[in-house]
Design a protein around this motif. Structure first.
Motif, PDB file in Angstrom:
ATOM      1  N   LYS A  75       0.829  -1.432   0.300  1.00 57.26           N
ATOM      2  CA  LYS A  75      -0.189  -0.108   0.194  1.00 57.26           C
ATOM      3  C   LYS A  75       1.058   0.921   0.161  1.00 57.26           C
ATOM      4  O   LYS A  75       0.761   2.352  -0.812  1.00 57.26           O
ATOM      5  CB  LYS A  75      -1.347  -0.317   1.441  1.00 57.26           C
ATOM      6  CG  LYS A  75      -2.239  -1.468   1.547  1.00 57.26           C
ATOM      7  CD  LYS A  75      -3.072  -1.335   2.403  1.00 57.26           C
ATOM      8  CE  LYS A  75      -3.870  -1.809   2.554  1.00 57.26           C
ATOM      9  NZ  LYS A  75      -5.059  -2.355   3.376  1.00 57.26           N
ATOM     10  N   SER A  76       1.721   1.446   0.831  1.00 60.68           N
ATOM     11  CA  SER A  76       3.114   2.286   0.278  1.00 60.68           C
ATOM     12  C   SER A  76       3.513   2.692  -0.055  1.00 60.68           C
ATOM     13  O   SER A  76       3.679   3.655  -0.983  1.00 60.68           O
ATOM     14  CB  SER A  76       3.295   2.502   2.069  1.00 60.68           C
ATOM     15  OG  SER A  76       4.746   1.294   1.795  1.00 60.68           O
TER      16      SER A  76
ATOM     17  N   ASP B 192       2.274   1.056  -3.479  1.00 64.88           N
ATOM     18  CA  ASP B 192       1.483   1.743  -4.314  1.00 64.88           C
ATOM     19  C   ASP B 192       1.108   3.186  -4.322  1.00 64.88           C
ATOM     20  O   ASP B 192       0.644   4.155  -5.244  1.00 64.88           O
ATOM     21  CB  ASP B 192       0.041   1.157  -4.537  1.00 64.88           C
ATOM     22  CG  ASP B 192       0.913  -0.317  -4.619  1.00 64.88           C
ATOM     23  OD1 ASP B 192       1.857  -0.271  -6.023  1.00 64.88           O
ATOM     24  OD2 ASP B 192       0.103  -1.374  -4.442  1.00 64.88           O
ATOM     25  N   ASP B 193       1.521   4.072  -2.663  1.00 68.46           N
ATOM     26  CA  ASP B 193       0.446   4.749  -2.477  1.00 68.46           C
ATOM     27  C   ASP B 193       1.673   6.287  -2.618  1.00 68.46           C
ATOM     28  O   ASP B 193       1.293   7.561  -2.358  1.00 68.46           O
ATOM     29  CB  ASP B 193      -0.100   4.902  -1.352  1.00 68.46           C
ATOM     30  CG  ASP B 193      -1.234   5.322  -1.047  1.00 68.46           C
ATOM     31  OD1 ASP B 193      -2.604   4.322  -2.567  1.00 68.46           O
ATOM     32  OD2 ASP B 193      -1.914   3.850  -0.089  1.00 68.46           O
TER      33      ASP B 193
ATOM     34  N   HIS C 236       3.625   6.934  -0.410  1.00 65.98           N
ATOM     35  CA  HIS C 236       3.946   6.837   0.856  1.00 65.98           C
ATOM     36  C   HIS C 236       5.658   7.637   1.423  1.00 65.98           C
ATOM     37  O   HIS C 236       6.624   6.238   0.727  1.00 65.98           O
ATOM     38  CB  HIS C 236       3.040   6.271   1.914  1.00 65.98           C
ATOM     39  CG  HIS C 236       3.003   6.507   2.774  1.00 65.98           C
ATOM     40  ND1 HIS C 236       4.055   6.401   4.645  1.00 65.98           N
ATOM     41  CD2 HIS C 236       2.164   7.377   3.742  1.00 65.98           C
ATOM     42  CE1 HIS C 236       3.319   7.594   5.396  1.00 65.98           C
ATOM     43  NE2 HIS C 236       2.066   7.248   4.986  1.00 65.98           N
TER      44      HIS C 236
END
Length: 221
Positions: free
Chosen positions: A130-131, A133-134, A136
Motif C-alpha cells: 500500500k505504501s 502504491d501510494d 507514501h
C-alpha cells in the motif's frame, strides 16, 4: 519504565533509555517517544531527557531525523560500531552480504515461524504494498521492516542483532535503487513471505536468492 532517583540524573536516564532499546521495547527502526512523553515516563525535566537522548545519539544507538523525530538505529554499542563500518561499504558488497543473510534467515524463518510471526509478516507485506502504491514517504521503512520481520521469524538472536546493525545501510541502499528505477518488486516480496508462511524452507531460500540476484544484476562484476 520507572521514574529515576534524582542523583546522576543524566546517566540514569541514559541507562533507562538504553534498557528500553536493548530489551526490545523500542525496536531498531522505530521512532522513540517524544520529548514530553519521555519526560513524563522518566519523571525528570526536559533538559535531562535531552542530554540523555543526545548521549545515545553520540553512542550511535539513536539518530535524529529532521522533521521526523528520533529513531533507534542500533540496539547495542556493538551494533552501532558495525553500522558505522558498513556505512562506507560499496553497495554491491552490502547486497552480496544481504543475500547470504536474507537467504539463510528465510530458510530458518520457514522452519521456525509461529502464529505471531505469520500475522506480522502478512500485515507488513500489505503495508509495504500500500505504501509503495501510494508513494507514501514511509514506503522505504515499510520495505526494511518487512525484511527485518523475516529475520525476527528466524528466532536467532545473534542473526537479528547483526542484521539490525545494517538497517541504516540497508535503508540507504533501497533509497538509492528506488530513485534510479522505482521498481516495487511486489511479486518477489509476496513470493518470499508466502514461502516462509507455508513453512517451505527450500522455496523461501530460493525466493530470497532470486530476489537478490535481480538486484545484483544491475551491478557489473
Amino acid at each position: 519504565m520507572q521514574p529515576v532517583q534524582r542523583t546522576s540524573l543524566i546517566a540514569q536516564v541514559t541507562d533507562l533509555l538504553r534498557t528500553e532499546i536493548r530489551d526490545g521495547r523500542w525496536a531498531v527502526g522505530s521512532k522513540i517517544p517524544t520529548e514530553p512523553e519521555l519526560t513524563e515516563l522518566a519523571g525528570v525535566g526536559r533538559n535531562t531527557v535531552r542530554e540523555a537522548v543526545q548521549a545515545l545519539v553520540h553512542a550511535g544507538m539513536l539518530e535524529r531525523r529532521q522533521g521526523s523525530g528520533t529513531f533507534v538505529v542500533a540496539n547495542s554499542d556493538l551494533g552501532s560500531t558495525l553500522g558505522k563500518y558498513f556505512a562506507d561499504a560499496h553497495e554491491r558488497d552490502v547486497l552480496e552480504l544481504r543475500q547470504a543473510l536474507d537467504t539463510t534467515a528465510a530458510a530458518l524463518a520457514a522452519r521456525r515461524r509461529d502464529d505471531t510471526d505469520i500475522a506480522n509478516l502478512l500485515q507488513l507485506l500489505d503495508a509495504r504494498r500500500k505504501s509503495w502504491d501510494d508513494a507514501h514517504p514511509g514506503a522505504i521503512e515499510a520495505d526494511v521492516q518487512l525484511h527485518r520481520a523475516i529475520v525476527v521469524a528466524s528466532h536467532n538472536a545473534v542473526y537479528l542483532e547483526f542484521y539490525d546493525s545494517l538497517l541504516s545501510v540497508i535503508e540507504q541502499g533501497i533509497r538509492q535503487r528506488t530513485a534510479k528505477s522505482g521498481e516495487s518488486f511486489h511479486e518477489e516480496h509476496a513470493a518470499l513471505v508466502h514461502a516462509v508462511i507455508d513453512g517451505d524452507a527450500e522455496r523461501a531460500a530460493q525466493s530470497a536468492r532470486c530476489f537478490f540476484n535481480e538486484l545484483l544484476a544491475i551491478y557489473p562484476d
